[in-house]
Enzyme design. Sequence first.
Site, PDB file in Angstrom:
ATOM      1  N   ASP A  39       0.948  -1.201   0.572  1.00 38.34           N
ATOM      2  CA  ASP A  39      -0.159   0.045  -0.168  1.00 38.34           C
ATOM      3  C   ASP A  39       0.790   1.186  -0.506  1.00 38.34           C
ATOM      4  OD1 ASP A  39      -3.002  -0.137   1.339  1.00 38.34           O
ATOM      5  OD2 ASP A  39      -2.130   1.898   0.836  1.00 38.34           O
TER       6      ASP A  39
ATOM      7  N   ASN B 127      -6.224  -5.079  -6.169  1.00 42.57           N
ATOM      8  CA  ASN B 127      -7.558  -4.032  -5.117  1.00 42.57           C
ATOM      9  C   ASN B 127      -7.285  -2.641  -5.224  1.00 42.57           C
ATOM     10  OD1 ASN B 127      -9.155  -4.171  -3.005  1.00 42.57           O
ATOM     11  ND2 ASN B 127      -6.974  -3.196  -2.077  1.00 42.57           N
TER      12      ASN B 127
ATOM     13  N   TYR C  34     -13.705   7.087 -13.360  1.00 40.85           N
ATOM     14  CA  TYR C  34     -14.212   5.759 -12.606  1.00 40.85           C
ATOM     15  C   TYR C  34     -14.918   4.829 -13.688  1.00 40.85           C
ATOM     16  CZ  TYR C  34     -15.151   2.221  -8.167  1.00 40.85           C
ATOM     17  OH  TYR C  34     -14.772   1.359  -7.396  1.00 40.85           O
TER      18      TYR C  34
ATOM     19  N   LYS D  28     -12.953   0.822 -14.576  1.00 42.68           N
ATOM     20  CA  LYS D  28     -13.656  -0.741 -13.716  1.00 42.68           C
ATOM     21  C   LYS D  28     -14.095  -0.477 -15.426  1.00 42.68           C
ATOM     22  CE  LYS D  28     -12.656   0.185  -9.531  1.00 42.68           C
ATOM     23  NZ  LYS D  28     -11.890  -0.769  -8.879  1.00 42.68           N
TER      24      LYS D  28
ATOM     25  N   ILE E  51     -19.598  -1.185  -0.687  1.00 42.36           N
ATOM     26  CA  ILE E  51     -18.951  -1.679   0.054  1.00 42.36           C
ATOM     27  C   ILE E  51     -18.780  -0.623   1.301  1.00 42.36           C
ATOM     28  CG2 ILE E  51     -17.033  -3.665   1.196  1.00 42.36           C
ATOM     29  CD1 ILE E  51     -19.268  -4.574  -1.765  1.00 42.36           C
TER      30      ILE E  51
ATOM     31  N   THR F 273     -16.681   0.814   3.647  1.00 40.70           N
ATOM     32  CA  THR F 273     -15.098   0.439   3.115  1.00 40.70           C
ATOM     33  C   THR F 273     -15.418   2.347   3.164  1.00 40.70           C
ATOM     34  OG1 THR F 273     -14.622   1.324   1.105  1.00 40.70           O
ATOM     35  CG2 THR F 273     -15.181  -1.202   1.894  1.00 40.70           C
TER      36      THR F 273
END
Length: 256
Positions: A44, A97, A163, A167, A196, A198
């Site tokens: 990361d 990811n 985006y 994707k 999700i 997050t």
Amino acid sequence: MLPTADYAREFIGKTALVTGGASGIGLATARRLAAGGAAVAVADYNEEGARTVAAELKAGGARALAVHLDVTDPESVRAAVEASVEDLGGLHLAVNNAGIGIRGQLTGDHSLDDWSRVIATNLDGVFYSLRYELPAILASGGGAVVNISSVMGTNGTPGQSAYVAAKHGVLGLTKAAALEYAAKGVRINAVAPGFIDTPILAAASAVYRERITAEHAVGRLGAAEEVAELTAFLLSDRASFVHGSCHLVDGGYSAH
Ligand code: NAI
């Protein structure tokens, strides 16, 4: 709510690299793979976050490594893959990811910087990751990769052209690479989550959260662990005939 069956230890002897492993879906995936016995490189650009996660996994008995990685920089990706291979002894599994969200804006008014940032992270970053992971996986005798796309990888969403384009691109990249590597012993698939809960949604207003929640047939947002579970399945030998495809985990979002 989550499956409790212990397929466990199915990743013993495997090493895994999770990009964006410091938070959200990447964090849940790193935990899931470590619980399955994998040695995990938590990669990361949030170095402190990666160190915290790696320390947690080690405290739980796993082999783990924190690696600095900026997926927009091919040299950084190359170095992170190399460090993971050296420290953990090879590479069998990868989860691409790392990604960022973007404020809503019309295509005709789009910030050029926002476009470049999203494409660099969410699309170029997946390519750079594959570019350096695949030779390492081949050198380790084969394995599996999951690229994290989105329901915005299969559908358009107004205000999200960068985006959505990135994707969708991840799905094309997944299919092309899967065709190239299937016969070489590497399975490459994509996971397309619905919304999700997050930190990527941290800036979302209450009104927006309510709206997107209602768009999921199940009437709630997803949990990162629910995405990690599908990802773990796709990385496991249980998915041995699954190649080059996109797998939804979206609470019914796409069933409309
Ligand atoms: P998050 O914000 O919780 O985690 C993203 C992680 O990626 C963070 O740890 C961040 O530091 C890291 N990251 C961002 N840019 C990076 C870079 N250039 N280099 C290295 N690391 C970087 O977000 P979340 O929700 O866990 O997202 C993970 C992936 O799932 C992303 O690709 C996102 O687009 C995708 N996704 C998320 C959905 C959601 O509703 N949360 C829905 C569908 C897909």
